[in-house]
Design an enzyme around this catalytic site. Structure first.
Site, PDB file in Angstrom:
ATOM      1  N   GLY A 208      32.466  30.762 -25.870  1.00  0.00           N
ATOM      2  CA  GLY A 208      32.592  32.195 -25.718  1.00  0.00           C
ATOM      3  C   GLY A 208      32.822  32.913 -27.023  1.00  0.00           C
TER       4      GLY A 208
ATOM      5  CD  GLU B 273      29.534  27.144 -23.874  1.00  0.00           C
ATOM      6  OE1 GLU B 273      29.848  28.312 -24.117  1.00  0.00           O
ATOM      7  OE2 GLU B 273      28.772  26.467 -24.619  1.00  0.00           O
TER       8      GLU B 273
ATOM      9  CD  GLU C  90      28.527  32.249 -24.458  1.00  0.00           C
ATOM     10  OE1 GLU C  90      27.596  31.912 -23.702  1.00  0.00           O
ATOM     11  OE2 GLU C  90      29.734  32.139 -24.143  1.00  0.00           O
TER      12      GLU C  90
ATOM     13  CB  ALA D 198      36.004  31.002 -22.110  1.00  0.00           C
TER      14      ALA D 198
END
Length: 258
Positions: free
Chosen positions: A109, A132, A112, A65
């Site tokens: 992300g 993360e 994911e 992200a």
């Protein structure tokens, strides 16, 4: 439709979406996520497209992200805006199969998003991770859940607690990816596989996808019953009649998606 953060094309009966923020290693900013949702919805609505491939660049599928967008956000901001839920889950809503073609980094992300797809084909240079924890947070787009279901608690816990990356060979052995192919052949192979899926009966493919996904949401007895009912329902389709007749007659089936 013009996009700034992705590229979109159709190859035969396959829709191909490539994340395209090269200067940011395809970091998943809000604008990119919005464009991705628009492209997926368009392919979902396109009767000529039977399957979708999602890829990035050779260097990075997506490095995570966009940290610059998140860094200053507060709890009430992300909670009230339902950050990630709005937009990111578009992949999981698609009824048509989506193949992630992952080369380079698929981190945070990016990992994911790849796991939201129906399966992953990995280039031999792929690296997966949920780092993360190293920036003071935890996975928020399914990393602790989908990764654990894919590779088991021990490896998922280690990766989420340490940020360790997993290479393509380990990812295949662990069940995270279906196959590893040379990176130069990755997108072509993914499109080939997607094309095979797209050549089959559209409703039957959707039913099969739905049944496999149910395995993660139900107990075995419930899952078997669900599968059996979907199996029974295929006998109400013209494509089941055509597929079995073609087998008996030793010819290629001509599916009508009905």
């Amino acid at each position: 439709m013009a996009f700034e953060n992705i590229t979109v094309e159709t190859r035969g009966n396959v829709g191909l979406i490539a994340l395209n923020r090269p200067k940011a290693m395809n970091a998943l900013c809000a604008a990119l996520i919005a464009e991705l949702g628009q492209a997926l919805n368009a392919f979902e609505a396109d009767d000529a497209v039977g399957a979708i491939v999602l890829t990035g660049s050779e260097k990075a599928f997506a490095a995570g992200a966009d940290i610059k967008e998140m860094a200053e956000r507060g709890y009430m901001d992300v909670y009230m805006s339902n950050f990630i839920t709005n937009g990111w889950e578009a992949i999981t809503k698609c009824r048509k199969p989506i193949i992630a073609a992952v080369s380079g980094f698929a981190l945070g992300g990016g990992c994911e998003v790849a796991m939201m797809c129906d399966f992953i084909l990995a280039g031999d240079n792929a690296k997966f991770g949920q780092p993360e924890i190293t920036i003071g947070t935890i996975p928020g787009a399914g990393g602790t859940q989908r990764l654990t279901r894919a590779i088991g608690k021990a490896k998922a816990m280690e990766m989420c607690l340490t940020g360790r990356m997993m290479n393509a060979a380990e990812a295949e052995c662990s069940g995270l990816v279906s196959r590893v192919v040379p990176v130069a052949e990755l997108v072509d192979e993914a499109v080939k596989v997607a094309g095979k899926i797209a050549s089959l009966s559209r409703p039957i493919v959707m039913l099969c996808k739905e049944s496999v996904n149910a395995a993660f949401e139900t107990g075995l007895a419930q899952g078997i019953t669900f599968e059996r009912r979907l199996f029974h329902s295929t006998f109400a389709t013209l494509d089941q009649k055509e597929g079995m007749a073609a087998f008996v007659e030793k010819r290629a089936p001509v599916f009508q998606n009905k």
